[in-house]
Design a protein around this motif. Structure first.
Motif, PDB file in Angstrom:
ATOM      1  N   VAL A   7       0.842  -1.201   0.000  1.00 59.11           N
ATOM      2  CA  VAL A   7       0.000   0.000   0.000  1.00 59.11           C
ATOM      3  C   VAL A   7       0.878   1.252   0.000  1.00 59.11           C
ATOM      4  O   VAL A   7       0.603   2.208  -0.736  1.00 59.11           O
ATOM      5  CB  VAL A   7      -0.966  -0.009   1.205  1.00 59.11           C
ATOM      6  CG1 VAL A   7      -1.772   1.272   1.274  1.00 59.11           C
ATOM      7  CG2 VAL A   7      -1.878  -1.219   1.138  1.00 59.11           C
ATOM      8  N   ASN A  16      -2.545   5.070  -6.898  1.00 60.68           N
ATOM      9  CA  ASN A  16      -3.875   5.281  -6.322  1.00 60.68           C
ATOM     10  C   ASN A  16      -4.564   6.501  -6.930  1.00 60.68           C
ATOM     11  O   ASN A  16      -5.768   6.495  -7.161  1.00 60.68           O
ATOM     12  CB  ASN A  16      -3.793   5.408  -4.809  1.00 60.68           C
ATOM     13  CG  ASN A  16      -2.952   6.582  -4.362  1.00 60.68           C
ATOM     14  OD1 ASN A  16      -1.870   6.816  -4.897  1.00 60.68           O
ATOM     15  ND2 ASN A  16      -3.423   7.312  -3.368  1.00 60.68           N
ATOM     16  N   LEU A  26      -5.792   5.210   1.475  1.00 58.56           N
ATOM     17  CA  LEU A  26      -4.737   4.201   1.427  1.00 58.56           C
ATOM     18  C   LEU A  26      -3.770   4.321   2.592  1.00 58.56           C
ATOM     19  O   LEU A  26      -3.215   3.325   3.038  1.00 58.56           O
ATOM     20  CB  LEU A  26      -3.979   4.269   0.108  1.00 58.56           C
ATOM     21  CG  LEU A  26      -4.681   3.623  -1.087  1.00 58.56           C
ATOM     22  CD1 LEU A  26      -3.788   3.613  -2.301  1.00 58.56           C
ATOM     23  CD2 LEU A  26      -5.134   2.224  -0.782  1.00 58.56           C
ATOM     24  N   LEU A  29      -4.665   2.169   5.384  1.00 57.10           N
ATOM     25  CA  LEU A  29      -4.432   0.746   5.151  1.00 57.10           C
ATOM     26  C   LEU A  29      -2.943   0.412   5.084  1.00 57.10           C
ATOM     27  O   LEU A  29      -2.567  -0.746   4.994  1.00 57.10           O
ATOM     28  CB  LEU A  29      -5.094   0.317   3.833  1.00 57.10           C
ATOM     29  CG  LEU A  29      -6.601   0.502   3.741  1.00 57.10           C
ATOM     30  CD1 LEU A  29      -7.082   0.192   2.337  1.00 57.10           C
ATOM     31  CD2 LEU A  29      -7.312  -0.357   4.766  1.00 57.10           C
ATOM     32  N   GLY A  30      -2.093   1.424   5.114  1.00 52.36           N
ATOM     33  CA  GLY A  30      -0.660   1.227   4.927  1.00 52.36           C
ATOM     34  C   GLY A  30       0.094   0.899   6.193  1.00 52.36           C
ATOM     35  O   GLY A  30      -0.472   0.661   7.263  1.00 52.36           O
TER      36      GLY A  30
END
Length: 173
Positions: A7, A16, A26, A29-30
């Motif tokens: 990610v 993205n 993102l 989620l990284g």
């Protein structure tokens, strides 16, 4: 942990934005968020394993030693990371920042190296139930000095009775 770096790589390469996903989505989620969750979840089984391996009454000392080693390793890894950034030629300060090597460093050191170390390390975990004892401390007799243990020819003459010794009583409980 290693997969969360994908990610981060997507954000750095701006893939993205090309498909219309904002950076903020993102980022959540990284690695910046996911790594803290993984580290917390990893601490629980490690603490249980270290407590099982510790001699009776010495669990807190083993835990303190383990935390000290972990902190030392974290400091060394931070220094090595700074050295790798310098070695790669990246410029992170000033008006002429250059992050061209960042995707390569992420792939190698945030994805490949953890998998190359972590996957084989799984085989070091003892294959026992959580309720089983890892080390039989009564058989190991870790609390005896070599001079306290009776030699076969001196049976009974010099052997120390640890059950009567109040200093060793807490370890046998």
């Amino acid at each position: 942990g290693s997969l969360a770096s994908i990610v981060d790589l997507i954000i750095i390469m701006r893939w993205n934005v090309a498909i219309g996903i904002p950076d903020l989505v993102l980022f959540l989620l990284g690695n910046a968020v996911f790594e803290n969750c993984v580290m917390t979840l990893q601490a629980i089984p490690f603490s249980a394993i270290f407590a099982k391996m510790a001699p009776p009454g010495m669990e807190s000392a083993v835990f303190a030693y383990t935390v000290g080693i972990a902190n030392f390793c974290f400091m060394v890894s931070s220094l090595l990371g700074s050295g790798l950034i310098h070695w790669s030629g990246m410029v992170t300060v000033g008006d002429t920042c250059d992050f061209k090597a960042l995707p390569t460093l992420i792939v190698i050191f945030r994805m490949m190296v953890p998998m190359l170390v972590g996957i084989p390390a799984v085989f070091l975990i003892p294959n026992v139930f959580q309720t089983e004892q890892l080390i039989d401390w009564d058989q190991e007799r870790w609390y005896e000095n070599k001079s306290d243990v009776a030699q076969p020819s001196e049976q009974g003459s010099k052997k120390k009775d640890f059950n009567a010794d109040p200093l060793h009583e807490r370890h046998l409980a």
